[in-house]
Design an enzyme around this catalytic site. Structure first.
Site, PDB file in Angstrom:
ATOM      1  N   SER A  61       4.535 -11.439  73.640  1.00 48.35           N
ATOM      2  CA  SER A  61       4.997 -11.447  75.021  1.00 48.35           C
ATOM      3  C   SER A  61       4.137 -12.313  75.912  1.00 48.35           C
ATOM      4  CB  SER A  61       4.977 -10.008  75.560  1.00 48.35           C
ATOM      5  OG  SER A  61       5.351  -9.956  76.917  1.00 48.35           O
ATOM      6  N   ASN A  62       4.763 -12.818  76.985  1.00 48.46           N
ATOM      7  CA  ASN A  62       4.012 -13.426  78.080  1.00 48.46           C
ATOM      8  C   ASN A  62       3.251 -12.381  78.873  1.00 48.46           C
ATOM      9  OD1 ASN A  62       4.570 -16.137  77.679  1.00 48.46           O
ATOM     10  ND2 ASN A  62       6.297 -16.208  79.088  1.00 48.46           N
ATOM     11  N   TYR A  84      10.126  -8.242  77.312  1.00 47.47           N
ATOM     12  CA  TYR A  84      10.870  -8.062  78.556  1.00 47.47           C
ATOM     13  C   TYR A  84      12.290  -8.612  78.437  1.00 47.47           C
ATOM     14  CZ  TYR A  84       6.226  -7.068  80.374  1.00 47.47           C
ATOM     15  OH  TYR A  84       4.975  -6.532  80.579  1.00 47.47           O
ATOM     16  N   ARG A 140      12.793 -11.022  89.007  1.00 40.64           N
ATOM     17  CA  ARG A 140      12.775 -11.549  87.647  1.00 40.64           C
ATOM     18  C   ARG A 140      12.880 -13.071  87.638  1.00 40.64           C
ATOM     19  NH1 ARG A 140      10.841 -11.456  82.581  1.00 40.64           N
ATOM     20  NH2 ARG A 140      12.418 -11.925  80.984  1.00 40.64           N
ATOM     21  N   ASP A 150      10.230 -10.345  71.309  1.00 41.17           N
ATOM     22  CA  ASP A 150       9.894 -10.468  72.718  1.00 41.17           C
ATOM     23  C   ASP A 150      10.014  -9.078  73.338  1.00 41.17           C
ATOM     24  OD1 ASP A 150       9.528 -11.735  75.339  1.00 41.17           O
ATOM     25  OD2 ASP A 150      11.672 -11.363  75.603  1.00 41.17           O
TER      26      ASP A 150
END
Length: 221
Positions: A117-118, A13, A42, A11
């Site tokens: 990742s998103n 972030y 966030r 991942d």
């Protein structure tokens, strides 16, 4: 017999990059509010990605991030300008990566390395390039390719299809407990990078390994 690990999937972030490094610029623009902005931003960023997935209203993560920032500033009753939003969004392309990342990646070259990742490519690709980390990775995988946010099974399937491996041959790393539970449910082996010292999620999907930072991965060499 346990399958050997052939790919390490990271991942981005919170795992490779410190999302809260935005607080320096936030503090510059909004004195005495930098930390609060970073935390609220966030939290809302994640919430919006989950809500959009559940509502079937996908937009790229860059838009989710911008919307979350605007909400965070309004929530904190701060003055919102397009210039300040643009300045803070630019920081997301220049996040600081954690200090151990380079040394760990340098020792993992015998396996496929990927980020998953998103983040949409308009955020993810510039971040990886400017940090100098892109050179270590065989794949930079974004959920934006299929418009399905993690932790949906479809998102992890997209990563698996890109790697061309079996689920049990993948070790997935994230600092986010929700991401670890999604990957574990899908069938990946998982290592939770528990930077915040949080308890394991109460979902009966415990990670295979738990580390304080990425240095723990060296035992998978």
């Amino acid at each position: 017999m346990t399958q050997p690990i052939k790919a390490l999937v990271f991942d981005v972030y919170g795992t490779l990059f410190d999302v809260h490094s935005v607080k320096v610029k936030a503090e510059e623009l909004y004195p005495e509010h930098g930390e609060a902005i970073s935390q609220a931003w966030r939290q809302k960023q994640l919430e919006y990605s989950f809500l959009r997935q559940l509502n079937g209203q996908y937009v790229p993560f860059s838009q989710v991030t911008r919307d979350a920032l605007r909400y965070a500033l309004l929530q904190l009753k701060l003055h919102v300008t397009e210039e300040h939003i643009a300045d803070l969004m630019e920081v997301y392309l220049q996040l600081e990566h954690y200090p151990e990342v380079d040394a760990v990646l340098r020792q993992m070259g015998d396996k496929q390395l990927a980020v998953f990742s998103n983040g949409s490519h308009d955020m993810l690709d510039p971040l990886m390039e400017q940090s100098g980390l892109a050179e270590w990775f065989d794949h930079i995988i974004s959920v934006d390719d299929i418009k399905q946010y993690k932790p949906t099974p479809a998102s992890y399937m997209h990563a698996l299809n890109t790697l061309g491996l079996k689920r049990e041959e993948v070790l997935f790393m994230s600092s986010n407990g929700w991401d670890i539970t999604g990957a574990k449910s899908f069938g990946f082996r998982t290592a939770w990078i528990n930077r915040a010292g949080l308890p394991v999620e109460e979902l009966n999907l415990d990670p295979d390994s738990i580390y304080d930072d990425l240095n723990g991965l060296l035992e998978w060499k």
